[in-house]
Structure formats: structure tokens, C-alpha cells
Scaffold this motif. Structure first.
Motif, PDB file in Angstrom:
ATOM      1  N   GLY A 173      12.848   3.973  56.882  1.00  0.00           N
ATOM      2  CA  GLY A 173      13.170   5.369  57.152  1.00  0.00           C
ATOM      3  C   GLY A 173      12.001   6.070  57.827  1.00  0.00           C
ATOM      4  O   GLY A 173      10.844   5.680  57.699  1.00  0.00           O
ATOM      5  N   THR A 174      12.334   7.112  58.560  1.00  0.00           N
ATOM      6  CA  THR A 174      11.336   7.881  59.293  1.00  0.00           C
ATOM      7  C   THR A 174      10.913   9.087  58.478  1.00  0.00           C
ATOM      8  O   THR A 174      11.742   9.933  58.130  1.00  0.00           O
ATOM      9  N   VAL A 175       9.637   9.145  58.162  1.00  0.00           N
ATOM     10  CA  VAL A 175       9.123  10.286  57.412  1.00  0.00           C
ATOM     11  C   VAL A 175       9.231  11.545  58.266  1.00  0.00           C
ATOM     12  O   VAL A 175       8.898  11.537  59.452  1.00  0.00           O
ATOM     13  N   GLY A 176       9.715  12.611  57.665  1.00  0.00           N
ATOM     14  CA  GLY A 176       9.834  13.868  58.384  1.00  0.00           C
ATOM     15  C   GLY A 176      11.073  13.986  59.244  1.00  0.00           C
ATOM     16  O   GLY A 176      11.188  14.918  60.046  1.00  0.00           O
ATOM     17  N   GLU A 177      12.027  13.079  59.082  1.00  0.00           N
ATOM     18  CA  GLU A 177      13.259  13.116  59.866  1.00  0.00           C
ATOM     19  C   GLU A 177      14.155  14.258  59.388  1.00  0.00           C
ATOM     20  O   GLU A 177      14.273  14.515  58.188  1.00  0.00           O
ATOM     21  N   THR A 178      14.779  14.931  60.326  1.00  0.00           N
ATOM     22  CA  THR A 178      15.677  16.034  59.991  1.00  0.00           C
ATOM     23  C   THR A 178      17.103  15.516  59.830  1.00  0.00           C
ATOM     24  O   THR A 178      17.601  14.768  60.672  1.00  0.00           O
ATOM     25  N   VAL A 179      17.745  15.929  58.738  1.00  0.00           N
ATOM     26  CA  VAL A 179      19.115  15.534  58.437  1.00  0.00           C
ATOM     27  C   VAL A 179      19.958  16.799  58.346  1.00  0.00           C
ATOM     28  O   VAL A 179      19.605  17.747  57.629  1.00  0.00           O
ATOM     29  N   ARG A 180      21.057  16.826  59.074  1.00  0.00           N
ATOM     30  CA  ARG A 180      21.948  18.000  59.015  1.00  0.00           C
ATOM     31  C   ARG A 180      22.992  17.793  57.927  1.00  0.00           C
ATOM     32  O   ARG A 180      23.744  16.816  57.936  1.00  0.00           O
ATOM     33  N   MET A 181      23.014  18.725  56.991  1.00  0.00           N
ATOM     34  CA  MET A 181      23.961  18.676  55.889  1.00  0.00           C
ATOM     35  C   MET A 181      25.180  19.542  56.203  1.00  0.00           C
ATOM     36  O   MET A 181      25.123  20.444  57.045  1.00  0.00           O
ATOM     37  N   ARG A 182      26.266  19.261  55.495  1.00  0.00           N
ATOM     38  CA  ARG A 182      27.492  20.070  55.626  1.00  0.00           C
ATOM     39  C   ARG A 182      27.994  20.361  54.219  1.00  0.00           C
ATOM     40  O   ARG A 182      28.498  19.464  53.534  1.00  0.00           O
ATOM     41  N   HIS A 183      27.833  21.609  53.783  1.00  0.00           N
ATOM     42  CA  HIS A 183      28.182  21.978  52.415  1.00  0.00           C
ATOM     43  C   HIS A 183      29.429  22.842  52.412  1.00  0.00           C
ATOM     44  O   HIS A 183      29.584  23.725  53.268  1.00  0.00           O
ATOM     45  N   PRO A 184      30.345  22.623  51.468  1.00  0.00           N
ATOM     46  CA  PRO A 184      31.605  23.392  51.464  1.00  0.00           C
ATOM     47  C   PRO A 184      31.408  24.886  51.230  1.00  0.00           C
ATOM     48  O   PRO A 184      32.304  25.674  51.571  1.00  0.00           O
ATOM     49  N   LEU A 185      30.276  25.297  50.696  1.00  0.00           N
ATOM     50  CA  LEU A 185      30.077  26.713  50.378  1.00  0.00           C
ATOM     51  C   LEU A 185      29.107  27.424  51.309  1.00  0.00           C
ATOM     52  O   LEU A 185      29.265  28.621  51.561  1.00  0.00           O
ATOM     53  N   VAL A 186      28.107  26.720  51.820  1.00  0.00           N
ATOM     54  CA  VAL A 186      27.112  27.383  52.669  1.00  0.00           C
ATOM     55  C   VAL A 186      27.118  26.862  54.098  1.00  0.00           C
ATOM     56  O   VAL A 186      26.305  27.284  54.921  1.00  0.00           O
ATOM     57  N   GLY A 187      28.029  25.959  54.420  1.00  0.00           N
ATOM     58  CA  GLY A 187      28.137  25.463  55.782  1.00  0.00           C
ATOM     59  C   GLY A 187      27.073  24.447  56.133  1.00  0.00           C
ATOM     60  O   GLY A 187      26.543  23.743  55.272  1.00  0.00           O
ATOM     61  N   GLU A 188      26.728  24.368  57.418  1.00  0.00           N
ATOM     62  CA  GLU A 188      25.760  23.372  57.884  1.00  0.00           C
ATOM     63  C   GLU A 188      24.337  23.923  57.824  1.00  0.00           C
ATOM     64  O   GLU A 188      24.096  25.093  58.115  1.00  0.00           O
ATOM     65  N   PHE A 189      23.411  23.074  57.443  1.00  0.00           N
ATOM     66  CA  PHE A 189      21.999  23.441  57.419  1.00  0.00           C
ATOM     67  C   PHE A 189      21.173  22.171  57.515  1.00  0.00           C
ATOM     68  O   PHE A 189      21.662  21.070  57.247  1.00  0.00           O
ATOM     69  N   ASP A 190      19.921  22.334  57.902  1.00  0.00           N
ATOM     70  CA  ASP A 190      19.046  21.193  58.162  1.00  0.00           C
ATOM     71  C   ASP A 190      18.029  21.015  57.049  1.00  0.00           C
ATOM     72  O   ASP A 190      17.431  21.991  56.573  1.00  0.00           O
ATOM     73  N   LEU A 191      17.812  19.760  56.656  1.00  0.00           N
ATOM     74  CA  LEU A 191      16.795  19.418  55.675  1.00  0.00           C
ATOM     75  C   LEU A 191      15.878  18.345  56.249  1.00  0.00           C
ATOM     76  O   LEU A 191      16.328  17.465  56.987  1.00  0.00           O
ATOM     77  N   VAL A 192      14.608  18.407  55.907  1.00  0.00           N
ATOM     78  CA  VAL A 192      13.628  17.426  56.345  1.00  0.00           C
ATOM     79  C   VAL A 192      13.450  16.395  55.240  1.00  0.00           C
ATOM     80  O   VAL A 192      13.167  16.731  54.095  1.00  0.00           O
ATOM     81  N   HIS A 193      13.625  15.139  55.593  1.00  0.00           N
ATOM     82  CA  HIS A 193      13.638  14.013  54.648  1.00  0.00           C
ATOM     83  C   HIS A 193      12.225  13.479  54.473  1.00  0.00           C
ATOM     84  O   HIS A 193      11.562  13.120  55.453  1.00  0.00           O
ATOM     85  N   GLU A 194      11.736  13.445  53.231  1.00  0.00           N
ATOM     86  CA  GLU A 194      10.384  12.960  52.942  1.00  0.00           C
ATOM     87  C   GLU A 194      10.428  11.975  51.769  1.00  0.00           C
ATOM     88  O   GLU A 194      10.452  12.385  50.605  1.00  0.00           O
ATOM     89  N   PRO A 195      10.461  10.660  52.033  1.00  0.00           N
ATOM     90  CA  PRO A 195      10.403   9.672  50.949  1.00  0.00           C
ATOM     91  C   PRO A 195       8.965   9.283  50.646  1.00  0.00           C
ATOM     92  O   PRO A 195       8.098   9.306  51.533  1.00  0.00           O
ATOM     93  N   MET A 196       8.704   8.935  49.408  1.00  0.00           N
ATOM     94  CA  MET A 196       7.356   8.477  49.036  1.00  0.00           C
ATOM     95  C   MET A 196       7.464   7.495  47.881  1.00  0.00           C
ATOM     96  O   MET A 196       8.368   7.581  47.045  1.00  0.00           O
TER      97      MET A 196
END
Length: 289
Positions: free
Chosen positions: A229-252
């Protein structure tokens, strides 16, 4: 995951298919070789790859037949360079070709439980976070992760696996704006991790189940791509209540005991995505466990 599997992946088969897939993605013109006529199969021929690596055809052919135990580190490095492997792919090649050099990784990890301190950490984090083991089983998560990804506590324990969710759960896939990209990331991580424990029957059981039930998984698995996985990768979420939004993925990595990874997601400060997370965090939720 089913419990009937009794053996892990066949390391030599994995090595053969990995090398062939890496060779197939290179064209002669990519590596400065002339291309003559039509080719029955895409990519470089074995003899061309051997020439680039500076080894004999018979020597390389033996490696592609699954026998790399007697090869030197220098030869494997030369083949990795000829194949244009990245660092993760090179690590995967060495692990498959010479498992004795990765002896600590050969024993299947035991079934994991989270340390109380890690559970407390999850609860204290103000961002969506969860912990997975090498098999991608989800061992623990916090309330905000349940709000974003869905409440995994409603699933039987054997179904709390990131790969199963990415390929077999329509509800889980609907939480991502681009579920195909998520599935590709998961397939790459699963392939990478399976190479670290080829003797683990849980991997072969999971892979068999996914192959039987998902055409998408079969296609991605056949590509033999590996990545943590790529550290700092942006993932677009789709939530039934708040719609689409972006989160930055940080695994460790979590150290101490068998391999586990803490996976966190955060939103850019001041963004609409941060406001969406804040809204999710403010809503009352029932205790997860």
C-alpha cells in the motif's frame, strides 16, 4: 474463511507465475531490444530476459521452473533489475526463490488477539482506525471506523476480513466511491502477505473462497501484483448520510508479537471531508463491544 484447507500455497508455482507475469509486462522496446515479428505471447522471451540479466538461458529457465535455492543474491538482483522490479516486487521474488533467507517469515502466524493497550489506543484516536493481521483479518476497530466503513461487530468473526469485504460484500463496497481501486489495493496486499507465509493454510482457504465467488478477484489475482500500500494515499469514501468525502490512508506496523498493522484514515484540516468526519463523530453510537 473456510476451515477445510490443509495446506498453504505452493511456493514454486507462485514463483513461476510471478516471474512469467513480470516478464509478460515488458516489451523488447522497453528494455532496448529489437522486436522481430509477431509474438505468440506478450512480453519478453526467456532468452531475452536471460541476456539482459547476464545469465545463461538454462540458468534463468531453472529459476522460472521454481528452483532458485542455489542462486546467489547477485544473480537474483540482476534478474530483478532486468525485470524492472520495484522494491516490494524484488522482496517478493527473493522470498519465493529463497525462503531460507526469510526463515522467520515461513511459520504461519498464530491466531491473533489485540493487546489491551492497542484497544485503548484505538479508542483514544480521533480518526477512523482499525488493526489487521497478515491474513487481513480485522482484529479491532474504533467507533469512527464503524461509522465510516460499517459496523463490523454485526458480522460473524470469520467474515471480518478486509479481502472478503472488498470482494464479497456489496454493503462494504458501497462505502467506497471507487470499489475497484480498493479491491486492487487489497489483492496486492494479500498477494504480498501470502508470499510471506506460503505454508499458512488460512491463506489458501481464503484465496480459494475468493476465487470461487469473485470474477474480479480471479482477474486481479492472476496479475501477480504485490504492494503493502501507498502511505498517504487518498481514498474517496461514499457515506449514506454525509455523501462523498476524502480520507488519507496511513498504515503503520505494530511491533511486538506476530505482524499486525494499524490502519488510520484522516481528513485534510479545514476541508469538507474533515467536517464530514466531525459530523460522524458527533452522532451517538451504540457501544461496539
Amino acid at each position: 474463511m473456510s476451515s477445510h484447507a490443509t495446506s498453504g500455497l505452493d511456493r514454486r508455482t507462485e514463483l513461476k507465475e510471478f516471474l512469467r507475469s513480470r516478464r509478460a509486462r515488458l516489451r523488447p522496446e522497453d528494455v532496448g531490444l529489437p522486436s522481430y515479428g509477431r509474438r505468440r505471447v506478450p512480453g519478453l522471451r526467456r532468452e531475452e530476459l536471460a541476456q539482459l540479466a547476464g545469465v545463461s538461458y538454462a540458468y534463468y529457465a531453472r529459476l522460472e521452473q521454481g528452483y532458485g535455492e542455489t542462486m546467489s543474491a547477485e544473480v537474483l538482483d540482476a534478474i530483478a533489475r532486468a525485470l524492472h522490479l520495484n522494491d516490494e516486487e524484488r522482496e517478493h521474488l527473493v522470498r519465493l526463490a529463497q525462503p531460507e533467507r526469510q526463515s522467520a517469515a515461513q511459520a504461519p502466524p498464530p491466531q491473533q488477539r489485540l493487546r489491551p493497550s492497542v484497544r485503548h489506543l484505538l479508542d483514544a484516536l480521533g480518526v477512523p482506525a482499525y488493526v489487521v493481521d497478515r491474513r487481513l483479518d480485522i482484529l479491532g476497530w474504533n467507533r469512527l471506523a464503524a461509522a465510516v466503513f460499517g459496523d463490523w461487530g454485526l458480522l460473524p468473526p470469520e467474515e471480518r476480513n478486509a479481502a472478503r469485504l472488498a470482494f464479497l460484500s456489496s454493503e462494504a463496497r458501497e462505502r467506497f466511491a471507487d470499489p475497484g481501486s480498493t479491491a486492487l489495493r487489497v489483492a496486492r496486499a494479500l498477494r504480498m502477505n501470502a508470499g510471506k507465509s506460503p505454508g499458512d493454510p488460512h491463506f489458501s482457504s481464503l484465496i480459494q473462497e475468493l476465487s470461487q465467488q469473485s470474477e474480479e478477484f480471479r482477474q486481479l489475482w492472476a496479475r501477480h501484483e504485490v504492494s503493502c500500500g501507498t502511505v498517504g494515499e487518498t481514498v474517496r469514501m461514499r457515506h449514506p448520510l454525509v455523501g462523498e468525502f476524502d480520507l488519507v490512508h496511513e498504515p503503520m506496523a505494530l511491533h511486538g508479537g506476530a505482524p499486525m498493522r494499524l490502519v488510520t484514515y484522516h481528513a485534510e484540516p479545514g476541508s469538507r471531508s474533515e467536517e464530514a468526519l466531525r459530523m460522524l463523530a458527533s452522532w451517538e453510537m451504540e457501544p461496539l463491544r
